[in-house]
Design an enzyme around this catalytic site. Structure first.
Site, mmCIF file in Angstrom:
data_model
loop_
_atom_site.group_PDB
_atom_site.id
_atom_site.type_symbol
_atom_site.label_atom_id
_atom_site.label_comp_id
_atom_site.label_asym_id
_atom_site.label_seq_id
_atom_site.Cartn_x
_atom_site.Cartn_y
_atom_site.Cartn_z
ATOM 1 N N SER A 153 -40.671 -63.045 -56.878
ATOM 2 C CA SER A 153 -39.219 -63.256 -56.902
ATOM 3 C C SER A 153 -38.991 -64.544 -57.674
ATOM 4 O O SER A 153 -39.898 -65.384 -57.754
ATOM 5 C CB SER A 153 -38.694 -63.434 -55.472
ATOM 6 N N TYR A 166 -38.394 -67.838 -47.209
ATOM 7 C CA TYR A 166 -38.550 -66.862 -48.289
ATOM 8 C C TYR A 166 -39.136 -67.535 -49.536
ATOM 9 O O TYR A 166 -40.080 -67.026 -50.147
ATOM 10 C CB TYR A 166 -37.188 -66.238 -48.596
#
Lengths: 261, 248
Positions: A153, A166
């Site tokens: 990501s 995250y």
């Protein structure tokens, strides 16, 4: 002749979203697919077409070869069993896509719980570790290399507001990608990642439905829009194919220019 | 099966040999019409003729503004439009030895080809891409544009400059569907390395975790990917094709 003809691929998190699209995209290029996920059906809150049919069923209906193996990527033995079944079913393993990922909620670290951290790191960091470890053991047994593609990501390379666990988990996966490339380059095993921007999946639906967040992401993305699931498929096919034999340890940004700024 | 670049019209600089030649041949195989440019006219003409009707060769010294204007005009006159630009032409000079040692004319020459050449290419290609409604610009930088080295200051400066010129252009033109990305090869066994000798090449192969340098086609595959519809959400990025060198 597809670009992945006869290759055997394992894809984690294959029931919904990016994993589902990669599985179907790989099958369209001639690969045989082992779809793995913690659940066999697509998450109803996602944006996938045809959610009442499992990914492997969609592939088979199109004339491809696929099966489903249930697994929790946080458990090493379960991931090992997925690889074993891929080999039993299709004879070998050529491609591992570590796609399974989770996000809990937006909150700064002083408001986060230990459980949220453990859950996020468990799936996004340890899950990728497990997938890489089991795939590499199989590649070494076969002795003729292999391809690993990790779905990281932009959160693995930059800080994003209120996403501490995250970001930490994706950064772990990003640098594991580079580290493994160094160790296994000499043995013909390529390890790469793609880094998507925000894109519309079940995981991000709450963001997409929040007008503030939706338009902030649009404004921060030079191409002016959220990523779409099909945007991710071509990049992963490229990294999994023989066209990328000299690409290893790369983090391929697929982010509409988000991190170019 | 339709090619992945069906309907695209591309200019590729430095296309008479090596990486540029491999890119031109692969582009044509994937259905694109290709303009090959170089300063090696005889070799460039031969490659274009071997490719066939989908290819033309035009002379271009990428450091010359008037030549760029003419090549873009001639491309549009020949194939009707321009949708892809590959700024591939590049030089490395042995005299580019160190900051104190590199003569100013060597510095200027490297910058003129590797950096100014790409700037001029974009400057004159963007208006045609705007007319076509989309475009993809691929700037061939290098791992020398990401990490420093023990020498070659002009080369590193040119390739590092190209890396950020790419990102800046990507942001400027994103809304017009003109994507701009850079490719960063590690060692590729082409004529650009000839000035450095066989021994240097053997040493360089060992820096790569995969234990070898790349073949030109291995870079061309990445360029095709960035030019294709598979990469429509990809802009301002660096595609590193280096056998793991910069992962270390």
């Amino acid at each position: 002749m597809g670009r992945l003809q006869e290759k055997v691929a394992v894809i984690t998190g294959a029931s919904s979203g990016i994993g589902r699209a990669i599985a179907i995209g790989f099958a369209n290029e001639g690969a045989r697919i082992v779809c793995s996920d913690i659940r066999s059906d697509a998450r109803p809150e996602g944006y996938d077409a045809d959610t009442q049919r499992a990914t492997a069923e969609v592939i088979k209906a199109q004339g491809g070869q696929a099966c489903f193996v249930q697994a929790d990527v946080t458990k090493g033995p379960e991931v090992e069993a997925v690889i074993r079944q891929a080999v039993e079913r299709f004879g070998r393993l050529d491609i591992m896509v570590n796609n399974a990922g989770v996000f809990t909620r937006l909150a700064p670290i002083h408001e986060k719980t230990e459980e949220e951290y453990d859950f996020t790191m468990g799936v996004n960091a340890k899950g990728v570790w497990n997938g890489c470890q089991q795939a590499i053991r199989q590649f070494l047994k076969q002795g003729d290399g292999g391809k690993i593609v990790n779905i990281v990501s932009i959160a693995g390379v930059i800080g994003l507001p209120e996403e501490p666990a995250y970001c930490a988990s994706k950064a772990a996966a990003a640098n594991l990608t580079r580290q493994l490339a160094v160790d296994y380059g000499p043995r013909g095993i390529n390890v790469n990642a793609i880094c998507p921007n925000f894109l519309t999946t079940a995981m991000t639906r709450p963001f997409h439905e929040n007008q503030d967040i939706k338009s902030t992401v649009e404004a921060l993305t030079p191409l002016g829009r959220w990523g779409k699931i099909p945007d991710m498929v071509g990049p992963v096919i490229f990294l999994a194919s023989s066209e990328a034999d000299y690409v290893t340890g790369s983090l391929l940004m697929v982010d509409g220019g988000f991190t170019a700024k | 099966m339709a090619g992945r670049l069906e309907g695209e019209v591309a200019i590729i600089t430095g296309a008479a040999r090596g990486q540029g030649e491999a890119e031109a041949r692969m582009f044509a195989r994937e259905g694109a019409q290709v303009v090959l440019t170089d300063i090696l006219d005889e070799r460039g003409e031969t490659v274009a003729q071997e490719i066939g009707a989908a290819a033309r060769y035009f002379h271009l010294d990428v450091s010359q503004e008037d030549q760029w204007q003419k090549v873009v005009q001639d491309t549009v006159a020949t194939f009707g439009r321009l949708t892809v630009l590959v700024n591939n032409a590049g030089i490395g000079l042995r005299e580019d030895y160190g900051v104190e040692q590199t003569p100013l004319d060597v510095w200027n020459k490297v910058l003129a080809v590797n950096l100014t050449g790409a700037f001029l290419g974009m400057k004159y290609s963007v208006p045609e891409m705007r007319k076509a409604g989309h475009g993809s610009i691929i700037n061939i930088s290098s791992i020398a544009g990401i990490v420093g080295g023990g020498g070659l200051p002009a080369y590193h400066a040119s390739k590092g400059g190209l890396r950020l010129l790419t990102k800046t252009a990507a942001i400027q033109y994103a809304k017009e569907k003109i994507r701009v990305n850079s490719v960063h090869p590690g060692g590729v066994d082409t004529a650009i390395l000839d000035p450095f000798g066989e021994k240097w090449k053997q040493r360089a192969a060992k820096w790569h975790p995969v234990g070898r340098m790349a073949e030109s086609d291995e870079i061309a595959y990445g360029v095709v990917y960035l030019a294709s519809k598979e990469a429509t959400f990809v802009t301002g990025t660096e595609l590193i094709i280096d056998g793991g060198v910069t992962a270390q």
